[in-house]
Enzyme design. Structure first.
Site, mmCIF file in Angstrom:
data_model
loop_
_atom_site.group_PDB
_atom_site.id
_atom_site.type_symbol
_atom_site.label_atom_id
_atom_site.label_comp_id
_atom_site.label_asym_id
_atom_site.label_seq_id
_atom_site.Cartn_x
_atom_site.Cartn_y
_atom_site.Cartn_z
ATOM 1 N N GLU A 73 -66.912 -11.687 -53.695
ATOM 2 C CA GLU A 73 -65.714 -11.879 -53.104
ATOM 3 C C GLU A 73 -65.409 -12.044 -51.412
ATOM 4 O O GLU A 73 -64.595 -12.909 -51.072
ATOM 5 C CB GLU A 73 -64.823 -10.572 -53.373
ATOM 6 C CG GLU A 73 -63.491 -10.498 -53.184
ATOM 7 C CD GLU A 73 -62.929 -9.233 -53.781
ATOM 8 O OE1 GLU A 73 -61.893 -8.817 -53.208
ATOM 9 O OE2 GLU A 73 -63.610 -8.325 -54.441
ATOM 10 N N ASP A 74 -66.371 -11.579 -50.775
ATOM 11 C CA ASP A 74 -66.176 -11.589 -49.423
ATOM 12 C C ASP A 74 -67.363 -12.078 -48.492
ATOM 13 O O ASP A 74 -67.398 -12.046 -46.970
ATOM 14 C CB ASP A 74 -66.214 -10.013 -48.848
ATOM 15 C CG ASP A 74 -65.037 -9.274 -49.424
ATOM 16 O OD1 ASP A 74 -64.038 -9.741 -49.839
ATOM 17 O OD2 ASP A 74 -65.229 -8.013 -49.380
#
Length: 439
Positions: A73-74
């Protein structure tokens, strides 16, 4: 971050350590330079989540997935990178926890609802997803003070509505109690402060009294030749807060600020100790609960009784076996923590059966919002316990009817059901059942 490494060395054999350390190093590299709202390096978060899971006794793939749960996600890492380095099982866990951040929704509510549906689908396939998610939420709640007031309120409300009942339903009381207290701190700061100050004061006053009760119970065990341990523990703030709100009581009217626990070896000893306690101190009518014969829906088992001493003090005693105690504290996570003792597969399956029920009917709901609303209704521990004529206990939601009972027995019984008898009398199929009914 050092403590999580110490815990890996203390809890996992050498061949497992290598995988965990490579997940640790990979996540550390990928999150390099990223910061949390507190200003700390972002990597402290996956480490804290992994640590919570190690304390719960979770298996190696779960802890590895905790280190990696935010990399897709990051960071630039892709699902294929994770699969290549750590295998499909760990990727599936990471993917189950990863939020749907690639889609843009009209509202926060819609986005959250869609995320929950995704978590539930993943959880139906592998319950470890939700245990990782609960650990993730617990650490985020612990560091919520760095966010804006509006986000604190929103996250706390969502946690109280979805995550705490989920932890409760999975029987993980350690996480449930801490989450509830943290939510209370942000949702009603004044109420929380009042409780913190006054309960500490009252607990200090009651300290000698609890010590007296513990000594008396230890003496009782000794005289009966029963091996076991006895200890007092304060009730968590949220349960006292809820009692005050729901029953309109002041703190002075709440007798059970602390409970005393008796842990023995066998179920027979639980009942023997209960009998001897009632011989020594008067039980309060209506306050004896036998969750051993009729466990809660999350399979929690214990005997609860509230008694009054010769000098008029009320207090609650809980009696359970060691295995029941482990199940009460760790819930479904005990399946991994005590693997060598083999927590029975049937118990494990029973704890998960409601997830399958949720997934069975989720297909018929039109949107995620509707799914989350139904889920909330199903999660709260509003249940009634009814009996079959042979004495088997069936757990149903509040306001259930004989038709719900029929389907709980088997879908074929539900499909063919034409009439019902409750406590020997014929009743309408849409009548409401009550706890203790024989159907």
């Amino acid at each position: 971050m050092k403590t999580v490494l110490d815990k890996i060395y203390a809890n996992y054999p050498e061949n497992d350590r290598e995988l965990l350390l490579s997940a640790y190093r990979y996540a550390e590299t990928m999150h390099e330079g990223q910061k949390r709202a507190s200003g700390e390096p972002y990597f402290t978060h996956p480490c804290a989540v992994a640590e919570i899971l190690i304390d719960l006794g979770m298996d190696v793939p779960s802890v590895a997935a905790a280190f990696l749960h935010d990399v897709i996600e990051d960071t630039p890492a892709t699902a294929e990178d994770i699969r290549g380095l750590f295998g499909t099982e760990i990727l599936t866990l990471v993917d189950g926890v990863t939020k749907l951040d690639k889609i843009h929704y009209q509202t926060h509510e819609e986005e959250d609802a869609e995320n929950f549906r995704k978590i539930f689908v993943a959880m139906a396939n592998d319950v470890r997803v939700i245990i990782i998610k609960l650990a993730d939420r617990l650490h985020n709640m612990r560091s919520l003070n760095f966010l804006s007031n509006e986000r604190q309120q929103r996250i706390s409300k969502e946690t109280l509505e979805i995550f705490t009942p989920l932890a409760g339903r999975l029987g993980i009381s350690q996480i449930k109690c801490e989450l509830e207290d943290l939510c209370l701190k942000y949702l009603d700061p004044e109420g929380y402060e009042y409780l913190v100050t006054n309960i500490h004061q009252k607990l200090a006053e009651r300290h000698d009294f609890v010590d007296f009760v513990v000594k008396e119970l230890k003496k009782l065990l000794e005289e009966s030749g029963i091996g076991g341990e006895v200890f007092g523990r304060p009730k968590h703030f949220y349960s006292i807060y809820k009692k005050m709100k729901n029953q309109g009581k002041s703190l002075d009217q709440i007798y059970d600020l602390s409970a005393v626990r008796v842990i023995v070896e066998t179920t027979e000893e639980c009942y023997e100790v209960l009998g001897k306690i009632h011989k020594q101190w008067k039980p309060v009518p209506g306050r004896i609960k036998d969750y051993i014969a009729t466990p809660k829906r999350n399979l929690y088992q214990s005997l609860h009784t509230t008694v009054v001493t010769n000098f008029g003090q009320f207090f609650e005693i809980q009696i359970r076996t060691r295995e029941m105690h482990e199940m009460a504290e760790y819930g479904i996570a005990a399946h991994w923590k005590y693997k060598e003792q083999k927590i029975s597969e049937t118990g494990f399956d029973q704890r998960l059966s409601w997830i399958r029920d949720v997934m069975d009917w989720q297909g018929s709901l039109n949107d995620s919002k509707e799914f989350v609303d139904s889920l909330k209704n199903d999660l709260y521990d509003n249940e009634l316990l009814v009996f079959t004529p042979h004495g088997k206990v069936i757990s149903l939601p509040l306001e259930a009817t004989p038709v719900d009972f029929a389907y709980a027995i088997h879908s074929e019984v539900g499909n063919k059901c034409v009439g019902a008898k409750v406590n020997g009398k014929i009743v309408a199929l849409n009548s409401t059942l009550n706890t203790g009914d024989v159907v």
